[in-house]
Design a protein around this motif. Structure first.
Motif, PDB file in Angstrom:
ATOM      1  N   THR A  27       0.852  -1.206   0.000  1.00 24.93           N
ATOM      2  CA  THR A  27       0.000   0.000   0.000  1.00 24.93           C
ATOM      3  C   THR A  27       0.878   1.243   0.000  1.00 24.93           C
ATOM      4  N   GLU A  28       1.913   1.200   0.802  1.00 25.33           N
ATOM      5  CA  GLU A  28       2.855   2.337   0.912  1.00 25.33           C
ATOM      6  C   GLU A  28       3.461   2.652  -0.449  1.00 25.33           C
ATOM      7  N   ARG A  29       3.782   1.600  -1.188  1.00 26.20           N
ATOM      8  CA  ARG A  29       4.421   1.790  -2.507  1.00 26.20           C
ATOM      9  C   ARG A  29       3.374   1.952  -3.602  1.00 26.20           C
ATOM     10  N   ARG A  30       2.091   2.068  -3.150  1.00 21.72           N
ATOM     11  CA  ARG A  30       0.969   2.276  -4.080  1.00 21.72           C
ATOM     12  C   ARG A  30       0.881   1.173  -5.131  1.00 21.72           C
ATOM     13  N   LEU A  31       1.304  -0.022  -4.728  1.00 16.18           N
ATOM     14  CA  LEU A  31       1.181  -1.181  -5.628  1.00 16.18           C
ATOM     15  C   LEU A  31      -0.202  -1.806  -5.486  1.00 16.18           C
ATOM     16  N   VAL A  32      -0.827  -1.574  -4.309  1.00 14.57           N
ATOM     17  CA  VAL A  32      -2.189  -2.062  -4.071  1.00 14.57           C
ATOM     18  C   VAL A  32      -2.985  -0.921  -3.447  1.00 14.57           C
ATOM     19  N   GLU A  33      -4.200  -0.722  -3.958  1.00 10.45           N
ATOM     20  CA  GLU A  33      -5.042   0.349  -3.427  1.00 10.45           C
ATOM     21  C   GLU A  33      -5.445   0.015  -1.984  1.00 10.45           C
ATOM     22  N   LYS A  34      -5.539   1.031  -1.136  1.00  7.92           N
ATOM     23  CA  LYS A  34      -5.716   0.832   0.302  1.00  7.92           C
ATOM     24  C   LYS A  34      -6.926  -0.027   0.656  1.00  7.92           C
ATOM     25  N   SER A  35      -8.109   0.296   0.095  1.00  5.62           N
ATOM     26  CA  SER A  35      -9.309  -0.464   0.496  1.00  5.62           C
ATOM     27  C   SER A  35      -9.209  -1.907   0.016  1.00  5.62           C
ATOM     28  N   LEU A  36      -8.558  -2.100  -1.151  1.00  6.76           N
ATOM     29  CA  LEU A  36      -8.366  -3.473  -1.655  1.00  6.76           C
ATOM     30  C   LEU A  36      -7.387  -4.213  -0.751  1.00  6.76           C
ATOM     31  N   SER A  37      -6.319  -3.519  -0.341  1.00  4.38           N
ATOM     32  CA  SER A  37      -5.311  -4.136   0.533  1.00  4.38           C
ATOM     33  C   SER A  37      -5.952  -4.622   1.825  1.00  4.38           C
ATOM     34  N   ARG A  38      -6.804  -3.784   2.376  1.00  5.08           N
ATOM     35  CA  ARG A  38      -7.475  -4.116   3.645  1.00  5.08           C
ATOM     36  C   ARG A  38      -8.349  -5.352   3.496  1.00  5.08           C
ATOM     37  N   LYS A  39      -9.039  -5.448   2.377  1.00  7.82           N
ATOM     38  CA  LYS A  39      -9.928  -6.586   2.171  1.00  7.82           C
ATOM     39  C   LYS A  39      -9.164  -7.864   1.862  1.00  7.82           C
ATOM     40  N   ILE A  40      -8.008  -7.706   1.210  1.00  5.83           N
ATOM     41  CA  ILE A  40      -7.188  -8.897   0.946  1.00  5.83           C
ATOM     42  C   ILE A  40      -6.657  -9.444   2.275  1.00  5.83           C
ATOM     43  N   VAL A  41      -6.262  -8.525   3.174  1.00  3.09           N
ATOM     44  CA  VAL A  41      -5.831  -8.950   4.518  1.00  3.09           C
ATOM     45  C   VAL A  41      -7.004  -9.620   5.239  1.00  3.09           C
ATOM     46  N   HIS A  42      -8.195  -9.077   5.043  1.00  3.60           N
ATOM     47  CA  HIS A  42      -9.414  -9.647   5.638  1.00  3.60           C
ATOM     48  C   HIS A  42      -9.622 -11.079   5.142  1.00  3.60           C
ATOM     49  N   VAL A  43      -9.485 -11.277   3.840  1.00  4.92           N
ATOM     50  CA  VAL A  43      -9.715 -12.616   3.267  1.00  4.92           C
ATOM     51  C   VAL A  43      -8.612 -13.582   3.683  1.00  4.92           C
ATOM     52  N   LEU A  44      -7.369 -13.157   3.523  1.00  2.00           N
ATOM     53  CA  LEU A  44      -6.237 -14.070   3.750  1.00  2.00           C
ATOM     54  C   LEU A  44      -6.035 -14.423   5.220  1.00  2.00           C
ATOM     55  N   SER A  45      -6.347 -13.501   6.118  1.00  2.00           N
ATOM     56  CA  SER A  45      -6.137 -13.787   7.550  1.00  2.00           C
ATOM     57  C   SER A  45      -6.926 -15.015   7.979  1.00  2.00           C
ATOM     58  N   GLY A  46      -8.195 -15.042   7.619  1.00  2.00           N
ATOM     59  CA  GLY A  46      -9.035 -16.174   8.029  1.00  2.00           C
ATOM     60  C   GLY A  46      -8.663 -17.449   7.301  1.00  2.00           C
ATOM     61  N   VAL A  47      -8.453 -17.337   6.005  1.00  2.00           N
ATOM     62  CA  VAL A  47      -8.152 -18.532   5.198  1.00  2.00           C
ATOM     63  C   VAL A  47      -6.824 -19.141   5.608  1.00  2.00           C
ATOM     64  N   PHE A  56     -19.752 -19.783  -0.561  1.00  2.00           N
ATOM     65  CA  PHE A  56     -20.066 -21.201  -0.837  1.00  2.00           C
ATOM     66  C   PHE A  56     -18.814 -21.946  -1.309  1.00  2.00           C
ATOM     67  N   LEU A  57     -18.087 -21.339  -2.233  1.00  2.00           N
ATOM     68  CA  LEU A  57     -16.894 -22.013  -2.785  1.00  2.00           C
ATOM     69  C   LEU A  57     -15.809 -22.187  -1.726  1.00  2.00           C
ATOM     70  N   LEU A  58     -15.534 -21.128  -0.963  1.00  2.00           N
ATOM     71  CA  LEU A  58     -14.470 -21.229   0.045  1.00  2.00           C
ATOM     72  C   LEU A  58     -14.849 -22.224   1.132  1.00  2.00           C
ATOM     73  N   SER A  59     -16.111 -22.235   1.536  1.00  2.00           N
ATOM     74  CA  SER A  59     -16.560 -23.218   2.548  1.00  2.00           C
ATOM     75  C   SER A  59     -16.365 -24.637   2.026  1.00  2.00           C
ATOM     76  N   SER A  60     -16.718 -24.851   0.747  1.00  2.00           N
ATOM     77  CA  SER A  60     -16.558 -26.187   0.154  1.00  2.00           C
ATOM     78  C   SER A  60     -15.077 -26.575   0.115  1.00  2.00           C
ATOM     79  N   ILE A  61     -14.248 -25.638  -0.300  1.00  2.00           N
ATOM     80  CA  ILE A  61     -12.797 -25.909  -0.378  1.00  2.00           C
ATOM     81  C   ILE A  61     -12.217 -26.216   1.002  1.00  2.00           C
ATOM     82  N   MET A  62     -12.574 -25.425   1.979  1.00  2.00           N
ATOM     83  CA  MET A  62     -12.020 -25.641   3.330  1.00  2.00           C
ATOM     84  C   MET A  62     -12.576 -26.923   3.947  1.00  2.00           C
ATOM     85  N   LEU A  63     -13.833 -27.258   3.673  1.00  2.00           N
ATOM     86  CA  LEU A  63     -14.377 -28.523   4.174  1.00  2.00           C
ATOM     87  C   LEU A  63     -13.653 -29.700   3.517  1.00  2.00           C
ATOM     88  N   PHE A  64     -13.384 -29.569   2.219  1.00  2.00           N
ATOM     89  CA  PHE A  64     -12.653 -30.629   1.516  1.00  2.00           C
ATOM     90  C   PHE A  64     -11.253 -30.773   2.112  1.00  2.00           C
TER      91      PHE A  64
END
Ligand SMILES: Nc1ccn([C@@H]2O[C@H](COP(=O)(O)OP(=O)(O)OP(=O)(O)O)[C@@H](O)[C@H]2O)c(=O)n1
Ligand SMILES: C/C(=C\CO)CCC[C@H](C)CCC[C@H](C)CCCC(C)C
Length: 296
Positions: free
Chosen positions: A81-101, A227-235
């Protein structure tokens, strides 16, 4: 002893004497206290590791790995985000997705002991402390605030991010990796809600008639990704032998959980209750009804 005696031979030796071991003193009384403490601590640590049961060593290592992974994840997206390679709100949501997964993906690293879940719980517990400390401005961590807050205000850490991590903590303690309920709920919260934002924020021009802040494409994305992520994680967990899944029924049950989570996420009430509470809570309740509380 000879070195000390030689050091006393000339006036220059007074300086040397103060640096070399004084004559007649035992090494212990001379060696700096810090060195003695360090050697002692290392010896105790080595003894503890050598005598600890293998499961505790495995769980301790897995805890350290996941904790380091959490720090590295946040730091990485701060730099991007600092290097403006990823937009801030997108960066935050990617952290949101990846943290749990990634947290769920790390669970098989822990041993099969009954205490393993408590070691795993240390990771969200430490991160909740981290969010509390920096959210209450007891200390500052610019990287963390920038990575997980909407507007860069430390107090924001005390809402969405803190609720998110507390849900991880609750799920790992109550459901762990032997129950589909925790896995499905965390998948809806991290993957479902995360992609609803990522897709909806960019392509959500057609808003929901009852909620102008949310869009059809965002909600559809939430349903599909949840639905897809739940199926993948259950598998993933069933393939590793932690959860027995009857796939003939599982897909229809997962679709109902994803529908419930999507409906809860898009109703305006989420202005009162944060998505990171309402989505996993609704998922847990529906998953509990459909999958039952029996774990393998
Ligand atoms: N079903 C949805 C969900 C989200 N969004 C889009 O994503 C943005 C943020 O979604 P929201 O669920 O409000 O995210 P929050 O979790 O509340 O925001 P944050 O994660 O930043 O706290 C919304 O303003 C909207 O533009 C959407 O279009 N449709
Ligand atoms: C931005 C977030 C929520 C807002 O909707 C997510 C906040 C994430 C925390 C700052 C970090 C959480 C880390 C997890 C507890 C552990 C991840 C371990 C894994 C191996 C990376």
């Amino acid at each position: 002893m000879a070195a000390a005696g030689a050091a006393c031979a000339s006036p220059h030796s007074s300086l040397l004497l103060s640096r070399s071991r004084p004559h007649g003193l035992s090494p212990a009384s001379y060696m700096p206290r810090r060195l003695i403490l360090g050697v002692g601590t290392s010896a105790v640590a080595a003894l503890a590791v050598a005598t600890a049961p293998p499961a505790v060593l495995q769980d301790g290592a897995a805890t350290l790995f996941a904790t380091a992974g959490a720090y590295a994840l946040v730091r990485t997206f701060d730099v991007l985000t600092e290097r403006r390679l990823v937009e801030k709100s997108l960066s935050r949501k990617i952290v949101h997705v990846l943290s749990g997964v990634l947290f769920m993906a790390s669970w098989p690293l822990f041993s099969n002991s009954t205490e393993a879940r408590y070691f795993a719980a240390v990771v969200p517990f430490l991160n909740s402390l981290r969010l509390l400390i920096y959210g209450l401005r007891l200390y500052t961590d610019e990287a963390l605030v920038k990575s997980v807050s909407r507007e860069g205000k430390p107090e924001e850490l005390l809402r969405g991010p803190l609720y998110y991590v507390l849900v991880l903590l609750f799920s790992v303690l109550v459901f762990w990796r032997e129950s589909p309920i925790g896995v499905v709920s965390l998948s809806m919260m991290s993957g479902g809600d995360g992609f609803a934002d990522i897709v909806g924020r960019r392509y959500g021009s057609v808003k929901l008639p009852f909620n102008q802040k949310k869009s059809w494409i965002g909600s559809i994305s939430m349903f599909i990704s949840g639905f897809l992520l739940s199926s993948i994680m259950l598998f993933y967990f069933s393939n590793l032998g932690y959860i027995h899944v009857s796939w003939e029924e599982a897909f229809s049950k997962l679709a109902l959980v994803a529908l419930a989570a999507t409906v809860v996420e898009c109703i305006p009430a989420t202005d009162v209750v944060d998505d990171n509470i309402s989505v996993p809570l609704a998922s847990m309740l529906v998953a509990l009804l459909l999958f039952g509380s029996n774990t393998q």
